[in-house]
Design an enzyme around this catalytic site. Structure first.
Site, PDB file in Angstrom:
ATOM      1  N   LYS A  67       6.885  -6.458  -4.863  1.00 26.59           N
ATOM      2  CA  LYS A  67       6.159  -6.376  -3.584  1.00 26.59           C
ATOM      3  C   LYS A  67       5.297  -7.626  -3.387  1.00 26.59           C
ATOM      4  O   LYS A  67       5.297  -8.237  -2.321  1.00 26.59           O
ATOM      5  CB  LYS A  67       5.247  -5.132  -3.591  1.00 26.59           C
ATOM      6  CG  LYS A  67       4.187  -5.141  -2.506  1.00 26.59           C
ATOM      7  CD  LYS A  67       3.317  -3.898  -2.536  1.00 26.59           C
ATOM      8  CE  LYS A  67       2.144  -3.949  -3.474  1.00 26.59           C
ATOM      9  NZ  LYS A  67       0.973  -4.738  -3.012  1.00 26.59           N
ATOM     10  N   ASN A  68       4.571  -7.999  -4.443  1.00 25.50           N
ATOM     11  CA  ASN A  68       3.596  -9.079  -4.289  1.00 25.50           C
ATOM     12  C   ASN A  68       4.231 -10.471  -4.256  1.00 25.50           C
ATOM     13  O   ASN A  68       3.541 -11.458  -4.042  1.00 25.50           O
ATOM     14  CB  ASN A  68       2.527  -8.988  -5.383  1.00 25.50           C
ATOM     15  CG  ASN A  68       1.635  -7.781  -5.156  1.00 25.50           C
ATOM     16  OD1 ASN A  68       1.727  -7.124  -4.111  1.00 25.50           O
ATOM     17  ND2 ASN A  68       0.785  -7.475  -6.119  1.00 25.50           N
TER      18      ASN A  68
ATOM     19  N   ARG B  92     -13.466  -7.491  -1.283  1.00 23.03           N
ATOM     20  CA  ARG B  92     -12.384  -8.435  -1.025  1.00 23.03           C
ATOM     21  C   ARG B  92     -12.660  -9.371   0.165  1.00 23.03           C
ATOM     22  O   ARG B  92     -11.974  -9.310   1.198  1.00 23.03           O
ATOM     23  CB  ARG B  92     -11.055  -7.690  -0.859  1.00 23.03           C
ATOM     24  CG  ARG B  92     -10.754  -6.808  -2.058  1.00 23.03           C
ATOM     25  CD  ARG B  92      -9.461  -6.080  -1.946  1.00 23.03           C
ATOM     26  NE  ARG B  92      -8.309  -6.867  -2.352  1.00 23.03           N
ATOM     27  CZ  ARG B  92      -7.056  -6.445  -2.276  1.00 23.03           C
ATOM     28  NH1 ARG B  92      -6.798  -5.258  -1.813  1.00 23.03           N
ATOM     29  NH2 ARG B  92      -6.060  -7.209  -2.673  1.00 23.03           N
ATOM     30  N   PRO B  93     -13.630 -10.269   0.005  1.00 21.02           N
ATOM     31  CA  PRO B  93     -13.915 -11.224   1.080  1.00 21.02           C
ATOM     32  C   PRO B  93     -12.808 -12.271   1.246  1.00 21.02           C
ATOM     33  O   PRO B  93     -11.870 -12.314   0.444  1.00 21.02           O
ATOM     34  CB  PRO B  93     -15.213 -11.900   0.616  1.00 21.02           C
ATOM     35  CG  PRO B  93     -15.301 -11.671  -0.843  1.00 21.02           C
ATOM     36  CD  PRO B  93     -14.492 -10.445  -1.169  1.00 21.02           C
ATOM     37  N   VAL B  94     -12.930 -13.133   2.279  1.00 23.50           N
ATOM     38  CA  VAL B  94     -11.917 -14.177   2.509  1.00 23.50           C
ATOM     39  C   VAL B  94     -12.573 -15.566   2.588  1.00 23.50           C
ATOM     40  O   VAL B  94     -12.035 -16.478   3.184  1.00 23.50           O
ATOM     41  CB  VAL B  94     -11.081 -13.902   3.790  1.00 23.50           C
ATOM     42  CG1 VAL B  94     -10.202 -12.681   3.619  1.00 23.50           C
ATOM     43  CG2 VAL B  94     -11.971 -13.765   5.019  1.00 23.50           C
ATOM     44  N   ASP B  95     -13.746 -15.699   1.959  1.00 17.83           N
ATOM     45  CA  ASP B  95     -14.481 -16.960   2.048  1.00 17.83           C
ATOM     46  C   ASP B  95     -13.684 -18.153   1.512  1.00 17.83           C
ATOM     47  O   ASP B  95     -13.764 -19.258   2.040  1.00 17.83           O
ATOM     48  CB  ASP B  95     -15.825 -16.826   1.307  1.00 17.83           C
ATOM     49  CG  ASP B  95     -15.665 -16.306  -0.114  1.00 17.83           C
ATOM     50  OD1 ASP B  95     -14.874 -15.361  -0.314  1.00 17.83           O
ATOM     51  OD2 ASP B  95     -16.321 -16.825  -1.031  1.00 17.83           O
TER      52      ASP B  95
ATOM     53  N   ASP C  32      -3.660  -5.003 -11.968  1.00 17.68           N
ATOM     54  CA  ASP C  32      -2.731  -4.042 -11.355  1.00 17.68           C
ATOM     55  C   ASP C  32      -2.100  -3.091 -12.383  1.00 17.68           C
ATOM     56  O   ASP C  32      -1.329  -2.202 -12.001  1.00 17.68           O
ATOM     57  CB  ASP C  32      -1.628  -4.783 -10.577  1.00 17.68           C
ATOM     58  CG  ASP C  32      -2.163  -5.431  -9.302  1.00 17.68           C
ATOM     59  OD1 ASP C  32      -3.301  -5.117  -8.914  1.00 17.68           O
ATOM     60  OD2 ASP C  32      -1.443  -6.253  -8.707  1.00 17.68           O
TER      61      ASP C  32
ATOM     62  N   CYS D 105     -11.532  -2.733   1.034  1.00 21.60           N
ATOM     63  CA  CYS D 105     -10.575  -1.667   0.782  1.00 21.60           C
ATOM     64  C   CYS D 105     -11.074  -0.878  -0.405  1.00 21.60           C
ATOM     65  O   CYS D 105     -12.110  -1.205  -0.976  1.00 21.60           O
ATOM     66  CB  CYS D 105      -9.172  -2.204   0.582  1.00 21.60           C
ATOM     67  SG  CYS D 105      -8.926  -2.946  -1.004  1.00 21.60           S
TER      68      CYS D 105
ATOM     69  N   ILE E 175     -11.615  -8.172 -12.263  1.00 19.79           N
ATOM     70  CA  ILE E 175     -11.112  -8.778 -11.020  1.00 19.79           C
ATOM     71  C   ILE E 175     -11.704  -8.079  -9.789  1.00 19.79           C
ATOM     72  O   ILE E 175     -12.140  -8.738  -8.856  1.00 19.79           O
ATOM     73  CB  ILE E 175      -9.560  -8.737 -10.959  1.00 19.79           C
ATOM     74  CG1 ILE E 175      -8.956  -9.349 -12.240  1.00 19.79           C
ATOM     75  CG2 ILE E 175      -9.042  -9.447  -9.706  1.00 19.79           C
ATOM     76  CD1 ILE E 175      -9.192 -10.821 -12.444  1.00 19.79           C
TER      77      ILE E 175
ATOM     78  N   ARG F  60       3.815   2.604  -0.971  1.00 25.32           N
ATOM     79  CA  ARG F  60       3.522   1.226  -0.565  1.00 25.32           C
ATOM     80  C   ARG F  60       4.116   0.232  -1.558  1.00 25.32           C
ATOM     81  O   ARG F  60       4.437  -0.888  -1.160  1.00 25.32           O
ATOM     82  CB  ARG F  60       2.001   1.009  -0.522  1.00 25.32           C
ATOM     83  CG  ARG F  60       1.317   1.747   0.600  1.00 25.32           C
ATOM     84  CD  ARG F  60      -0.140   1.370   0.652  1.00 25.32           C
ATOM     85  NE  ARG F  60      -0.268  -0.094   0.730  1.00 25.32           N
ATOM     86  CZ  ARG F  60      -1.419  -0.738   0.690  1.00 25.32           C
ATOM     87  NH1 ARG F  60      -2.537  -0.075   0.576  1.00 25.32           N
ATOM     88  NH2 ARG F  60      -1.460  -2.046   0.758  1.00 25.32           N
TER      89      ARG F  60
ATOM     90  N   ARG G  13      -3.799  -5.782   3.313  1.00 19.37           N
ATOM     91  CA  ARG G  13      -4.495  -7.060   3.212  1.00 19.37           C
ATOM     92  C   ARG G  13      -3.554  -8.267   3.288  1.00 19.37           C
ATOM     93  O   ARG G  13      -3.917  -9.313   3.831  1.00 19.37           O
ATOM     94  CB  ARG G  13      -5.267  -7.078   1.891  1.00 19.37           C
ATOM     95  CG  ARG G  13      -6.113  -8.285   1.739  1.00 19.37           C
ATOM     96  CD  ARG G  13      -6.941  -8.191   0.485  1.00 19.37           C
ATOM     97  NE  ARG G  13      -7.588  -9.443   0.196  1.00 19.37           N
ATOM     98  CZ  ARG G  13      -8.760  -9.805   0.683  1.00 19.37           C
ATOM     99  NH1 ARG G  13      -9.412  -9.007   1.473  1.00 19.37           N
ATOM    100  NH2 ARG G  13      -9.290 -10.972   0.372  1.00 19.37           N
TER     101      ARG G  13
END
Ligand code: EPZ
Length: 426
Positions: free
Chosen positions: A22-23, A128-131, A313, A123, A335, A405, A99
């Site tokens: 998936k990833n 889980r920022p996006v900086d 994971d 989530c 993580i 998912r 995401r």
């Protein structure tokens, strides 16, 4: 909502073909936005996350068409074509579901000079920022504003190569910046880049599309921008997290289970930990056999780390194994800050786990007993199934949509190894 039912205590043995990751599939699909050509992916897993991303890509004007996978692949074929993109806005309704949808930002911005992508939001497993994505794209010359919950990025004259050192290792930021740099002017150097195999898989596909990339798989990636990318054929890398999950299930239930079609070195850290826990592991070509014939499960301490360390994971799944260990195991999550929701649910099987900040202390117990439980996120769902396979009695897992998912045909694969597992439709 569907439920999964598992009657535990059955010895499992057999062969499990590993699906495409998936990833890996998700970033590969977003890469199709970089070109007018056809991107033909093989070994694409049948998962709701893949369908969610297709909804977003088609909303943007991309064509998507599934086909039979090649004979030696478990998954399906997927043709994506982004020649006629009609929108560069990724709406909240679609990005908030998953995401990885946010990753359309890099390809859209670098090819069209503009993108409006909804912030993914937090989530269940953390904020889980996006900086880092934003700092990296700004370093490449993009102007970025956050308006009404959207990242609005512009680079009217195109992105420019840069030297960017990430403050922490982020898989998604590495995917995004690497894709953005493929069409930027000049050379981009990404330092402290993610080394996850999925980054290498994306780089391989981008290279087949005509990108110039060196160092993917190391912490420094060099990308020399080109004017245009073309289409490509690419087979999605095998899913190391699915493989690790079944390897842990084999150690839990005894095995032997042989996993086929994977890249064993991508699960080295997991296999070492399983050996330490008392499992026998044999690696041969693209197959790995795991069994635990004699002796108890031994308690092993684990710290989640970026690749090639033990993956976050698989933390939940490994915790399930440790619930039956002979002794005490410390499991540290480095993580994500909130990835312990499975602890409460594992307690319902009779597990003895206490939480101390980012560390879970697992006191092994002699037996687990079945219970109704609730999946809280994708990997936590797999942890509940592993516990249920060993528990006495019938477990009912609620909210299995989390599982759908990211695990392709998990019941079918486990049933083929002798598990008593079935789904009841709501
Ligand atoms: C990818 O998520 C995976 N998702 C995750 O798998 C996986 O757990 C994670 O990498 C770590 O291996 C996909 O590949 C689709 P990150 P990603 O950016 O890229 C922080 C699963 O179950 N961070 O490497 O979103 C972040 O909050 C999923 O399949 C920032 O602070 O993860 C986290 O603590 C779950 N700022 C850490 O970095 C940023 O700008 C690592 O996240 C970006 C990230």
């Amino acid at each position: 909502m569907d439920t999964l039912h598992i009657k535990g205590g059955k010895p499992l043995s057999g062969v499990i073909p590993i699906s495409g990751a998936k990833n890996a599939a998700l970033p590969l699909m977003t890469a199709a936005l970089l070109t007018e050509g056809d991107v033909l992916l093989d070994n694409v897993p049948r998962l709701t996350d893949v369908r969610t991303l297709i909804r977003l890509l088609t909303e943007l004007g991309c064509e998507a068409e599934f086909s039979e996978g090649s004979a030696d692949s478990f998954g399906q074929g997927l043709r994506l074509n982004a020649a006629n993109i009609t929108s560069t806005t990724a709406p909240y309704e679609l990005v908030s579901q998953m995401r990885a949808s946010f990753w359309v930002l890099g390809p859209l911005l670098t090819r069209f000079g503009e993108a409006r992508v909804s912030l993914p939001g937090g989530c269940a497993i953390g904020a889980r920022p996006v900086d880092i994505y934003i700092k990296g794209l700004e370093a490449m010359g993009a102007s970025i504003e956050i308006v009404d919950g959207y990242v609005h990025a512009t680079a009217r004259n195109g992105l420019k190569g840069t030297h960017f050192r990430s403050s922490l290792v982020s898989v998604g930021a590495t995917h995004t910046l690497m894709m953005a740099a493929t069409l930027a002017e000049g050379e981009t150097v990404l330092e402290n880049a993610a080394r996850e195999p999925e980054v290498g898989d994306l780089a391989a596909c981008l290279t087949a599309m005509g990108a110039r990339i060196e160092g993917a798989g190391t912490d420094t990636i060099r990308i020399t921008g080109v004017k245009k990318l073309g289409g490509a054929n690419h087979r999605v890398l095998a899913d190391r997290i699915e493989a690790g999950t079944f390897a842990i299930a084999a150690a839990m239930t005894g095995g032997p289970i042989t996993l086929t079609g994977l890249v064993p070195e991508t699960i080295d850290a997991t296999l070492s930990v399983l050996r330490a826990a008392g499992a026998r592991v044999d690696v041969s070509g693209d197959r790995v056999t795991v069994e635990r014939t004699a002796g108890p499960i031994r308690a092993v301490d684990v710290v989640t780390e970026v690749y090639p360390g033990f993956p976050t994971d698989l933390q939940a799944q490994f915790m399930s194994l440790m619930t039956l260990a002979d002794g005490e195991s410390e499991i540290v999550e480095r993580i994500f800050e909130n990835r312990f929701m499975h602890v409460q649910e594992l307690a319902r099987f009779g597990a003895n786990i206490s939480l101390h900040g980012d560390m879970a202390l697992v006191h092994g117990v002699k037996r687990l007993t079945a219970a109704p439980v609730m999946a809280s996120d994708l990997r936590a769902s797999a942890a509940l199934i592993i516990a249920a396979l060993a528990a006495e009695g019938e477990t009912i897992v609620n909210r299995v949509y989390h599982l759908d998912r990211g695990f392709e045909r998990i019941e079918e694969k486990l049933r083929a190894c002798g598990a008593e597992i079935w789904r009841e439709k709501a």
